[in-house]
Each structure stands twice: as structure tokens, then as C-alpha cells.
Design an enzyme around this catalytic site. Structure first.
Site, PDB file in Angstrom:
ATOM      1  N   GLY A  89      50.123   3.636 -55.104  1.00  0.00           N
ATOM      2  CA  GLY A  89      50.709   2.223 -54.491  1.00  0.00           C
ATOM      3  C   GLY A  89      52.120   1.876 -55.098  1.00  0.00           C
ATOM      4  N   ASP A  90      52.883   3.125 -55.751  1.00  0.00           N
ATOM      5  CA  ASP A  90      54.025   2.804 -56.476  1.00  0.00           C
ATOM      6  C   ASP A  90      54.471   4.412 -56.083  1.00  0.00           C
ATOM      7  OD1 ASP A  90      55.906   2.329 -57.995  1.00  0.00           O
ATOM      8  OD2 ASP A  90      55.042   1.269 -59.265  1.00  0.00           O
ATOM      9  N   ASP A  91      56.289   4.687 -57.103  1.00  0.00           N
ATOM     10  CA  ASP A  91      56.601   6.080 -56.800  1.00  0.00           C
ATOM     11  C   ASP A  91      55.399   7.160 -56.414  1.00  0.00           C
ATOM     12  OD1 ASP A  91      58.753   4.328 -56.110  1.00  0.00           O
ATOM     13  OD2 ASP A  91      58.729   4.492 -58.004  1.00  0.00           O
TER      14      ASP A  91
END
Length: 244
Positions: A66-68
Site C-alpha cells: 500500500g506504499d513504496d
């Protein structure tokens, strides 16, 4: 933290509440063959975050986040400036990333100690918000962004080709982009290249880039030919046999 000769390999990591793999102030690190899985709507679930680390190899990993997927860091704000330990000599290769709300590879945003000599190749980005994102903030440390090369890129179903925003009176320089083919989607932005306070060149890029990155004919942006010391380290495996 403060470790040397680290090997993390052949693991499946699921549903971390925050960053999954986060070496800090460490060196000679091999991270290979990881499967990292997080819900794509979960924030702060970075896959791998080398933080003020030297001589690191990340390869053959599959990350859903959900992020990098990979976030390169080097300290936060004044503490990172005072400690002053950059992340350097980092190679990332054969990485597959799914991250609809973030980047395949991010530099920052906590990078007050500096980042240098990062090499990335053989990357597959699926349904990502961006491929490579350099996160900067004047308040964390006035960055000196230079020597950024992109080459041999194929992208499809793209809404926004590039957003390159430098800092007034401190432009990002030495940007080179070559042999890049971007197929835009029907929902594409009207302005495909948004460039301010940057300087560099392009070659064989479609759609055409902005005026601050003029076309220079046949040009291949350089990629380092030398090997980092960590690339010569052979991965060791071990197993446990139960004896009854």
C-alpha cells in the site's frame, strides 16, 4: 542497526503493520528472493527500506504494498543531518512491484543524510502510481539532486508521463532520459510532461519531453559498468534436518 554482513533471503512476509524490512546504519547486505504481501489500501507498508546503509543488494523480490515497494532513506530531519550517514552503493534488480497508491522505488522522503550511487535495473511495475519517485522537502534539508539517469523504459496505460519539479534557486541538474516509450491511456493528463527548475537532456523519448529536457539525438544515458563489492558476495544457504 549497526550491523555488518546481513543476509535475508527466501522468505514470505505478510501483513506487517508498517515497514517490512528496515536495515539501519548497516553494511554489506544481501536481500534476495523475498515475497512481501500487504493490502494495497494499507498505508506505510513499505516493502524494503535501506536506511543509511552501505553496499546493499536487493534482487529477485516480489512486493505488493500500500506504499513504496522499496524506499531508500537516510535519516529524518535534523537528526539525519547531524548523524550524516548516507545510503550509498545500492543495487536493485529483478524486482516486481504492485503498488496502486505509491512508487516502485522511492528516494526519501527521510533522506537528510544523503543518497548516492543507486543502481536499478530489470524492474517490472504493475498498476503502480509511479515508477521512481524522488521525494524532497526544503525543511528536511535543501537537496542537491544531480546525475539522475533513466533509460530503456517501456510503459503502457499511463496517465502522466513525468512530473519533474525542482526547487527554485536550487534546480535539479544532470537529468538524462533515453530510449523511453510511453503509451498513454485514454484518461491521460493533458500536460504529459510537467517540468520546473530542472536541467538535462533526452533522446528517443515518446511522447516528447518538456523544453527543459531538450532532445539531443542519439544518446544513451550511462549506466555504471563497474560492480559493487556486494555483487561478488555469494549467497549461502542452510537447512535443518530433523533426526529422530
Amino acid at each position: 542497526m549497526f550491523s555488518d554482513q546481513i543476509q535475508i533471503s527466501n522468505l514470505t512476509l505478510v501483513n506487517s503493520p508498517s515497514w517490512f524490512v528496515h536495515p539501519i546504519y548497516s553494511s554489506n547486505i544481501t536481500i534476495k528472493g523475498l515475497t512481501i504481501l500487504a493490502p494495497v489500501d494499507s498505508p506505510n507498508t513499505d516493502g524494503i527500506d535501506p536506511d543509511s546503509c552501505t553496499n546493499t543488494r536487493i534482487e529477485d523480490c516480489y512486493i505488493v504494498s500500500g506504499d513504496d515497494c522499496v524506499a531508500v532513506k537516510s535519516g529524518w530531519d535534523e537528526y539525519g543531518i547531524k548523524f550524516g550517514k548516507p545510503t550509498q552503493h545500492l543495487v536493485i534488480r529483478r524486482l516486481t512491484c504492485i503498488s496502486p497508491d505509491s512508487a516502485v522505488i522511492a528516494l526519501g522522503s527521510e533522506m537528510s543524510g544523503g543518497i548516492q550511487d543507486v543502481r536499478v535495473e530489470d524492474i517490472i511495475a504493475i498498476s503502480t502510481q509511479s515508477t521512481v519517485r524522488i521525494k524532497t522537502a526544503v525543511g528536511r534539508a535543501l537537496p542537491n539532486i544531480t546525475g539522475i539517469n533513466y533509460r530503456d523504459v517501456v510503459a503502457t496505460n499511463v496517465t502522466y508521463s513525468a512530473k519533474l519539479e525542482g526547487i527554485s534557486n536550487a534546480p535539479f541538474t544532470g537529468i538524462c532520459i533515453s530510449n523511453v516509450s510511453i503509451q498513454v491511456s485514454e484518461q491521460r493528463k493533458k500536460l504529459q510532461w510537467n517540468c520546473t527548475d530542472v536541467a538535462g537532456v533526452t533522446s528517443n523519448v515518446s511522447p516528447n519531453s518538456c523544453q527543459l529536457l531538450p532532445e539531443k539525438g542519439k544518446l544513451g544515458c550511462p549506466f555504471p559498468n563497474d560492480k559493487l563489492p556486494i555483487e561478488n558476495v555469494q549467497l549461502k544457504t542452510c537447512s535443518l534436518k530433523n533426526v529422530f
